[in-house]
Design a protein around this motif. Structure first.
Motif, short mmCIF file in Angstrom:
data_model
loop_
_atom_site.label_atom_id
_atom_site.label_comp_id
_atom_site.label_asym_id
_atom_site.label_seq_id
_atom_site.Cartn_x
_atom_site.Cartn_y
_atom_site.Cartn_z
N SER A 1 0.82 -1.21 0.00
CA SER A 1 0.00 0.00 0.00
C SER A 1 0.86 1.26 0.00
O SER A 1 0.49 2.26 -0.62
N SER A 2 2.00 1.22 0.65
CA SER A 2 2.92 2.36 0.62
C SER A 2 3.45 2.58 -0.79
O SER A 2 3.58 3.73 -1.25
N VAL B 1 1.90 1.74 -3.63
CA VAL B 1 0.79 2.26 -4.43
C VAL B 1 0.57 3.74 -4.12
O VAL B 1 0.38 4.56 -5.03
N TYR B 2 0.61 4.12 -2.85
CA TYR B 2 0.43 5.52 -2.46
C TYR B 2 1.51 6.41 -3.07
O TYR B 2 1.21 7.49 -3.59
N THR B 3 2.75 5.95 -3.04
CA THR B 3 3.85 6.73 -3.60
C THR B 3 3.70 6.91 -5.10
O THR B 3 3.90 8.00 -5.63
N ARG C 1 0.93 6.81 -6.89
CA ARG C 1 -0.21 7.71 -7.17
C ARG C 1 0.15 9.16 -6.85
O ARG C 1 -0.25 10.07 -7.58
N ARG C 2 0.87 9.37 -5.77
CA ARG C 2 1.27 10.74 -5.40
C ARG C 2 2.19 11.34 -6.45
O ARG C 2 2.02 12.48 -6.88
N GLU C 3 3.17 10.56 -6.92
CA GLU C 3 4.09 11.05 -7.93
C GLU C 3 3.39 11.28 -9.27
O GLU C 3 3.71 12.23 -9.98
#
Length: 73
Positions: free
Chosen positions: A46-47, A49-51, A53-55
């Motif tokens: 999940s970390s 995927v979050y990174t 999506r943020r980038e």
């Protein structure tokens, strides 16, 4: 893919729950380690995927800002 993806999304958690139950029947307390490892893997995934999506959102904002700047010039 139309049928396979929903089928996998439903059967995978059921299979994992069944595996945890069977592991508890076979090894008892070692299930705690298995659940902790699966939790760690889930947090790492999940970390990631979050990174990503943020980038991607930052890149989209950067491209939009560059397009707006070129339109105004």
């Amino acid at each position: 893919m139309r049928i396979a993806k929903p089928l996998l999304l439903v059967t995978t958690p059921i299979g994992v729950a069944g595996a945890i139950y069977e592991a508890y029947r076979q090894a008892g307390g070692l299930v705690i380690l298995m659940v902790a490892l699966m939790g760690l893997i889930a947090v790492a995934f999940s970390s990631l995927v979050y990174t990503i999506r943020r980038e991607a959102a930052e890149e989209a904002r950067r491209v939009a800002a560059k397009a707006n700047a070129s339109e105004q010039s």
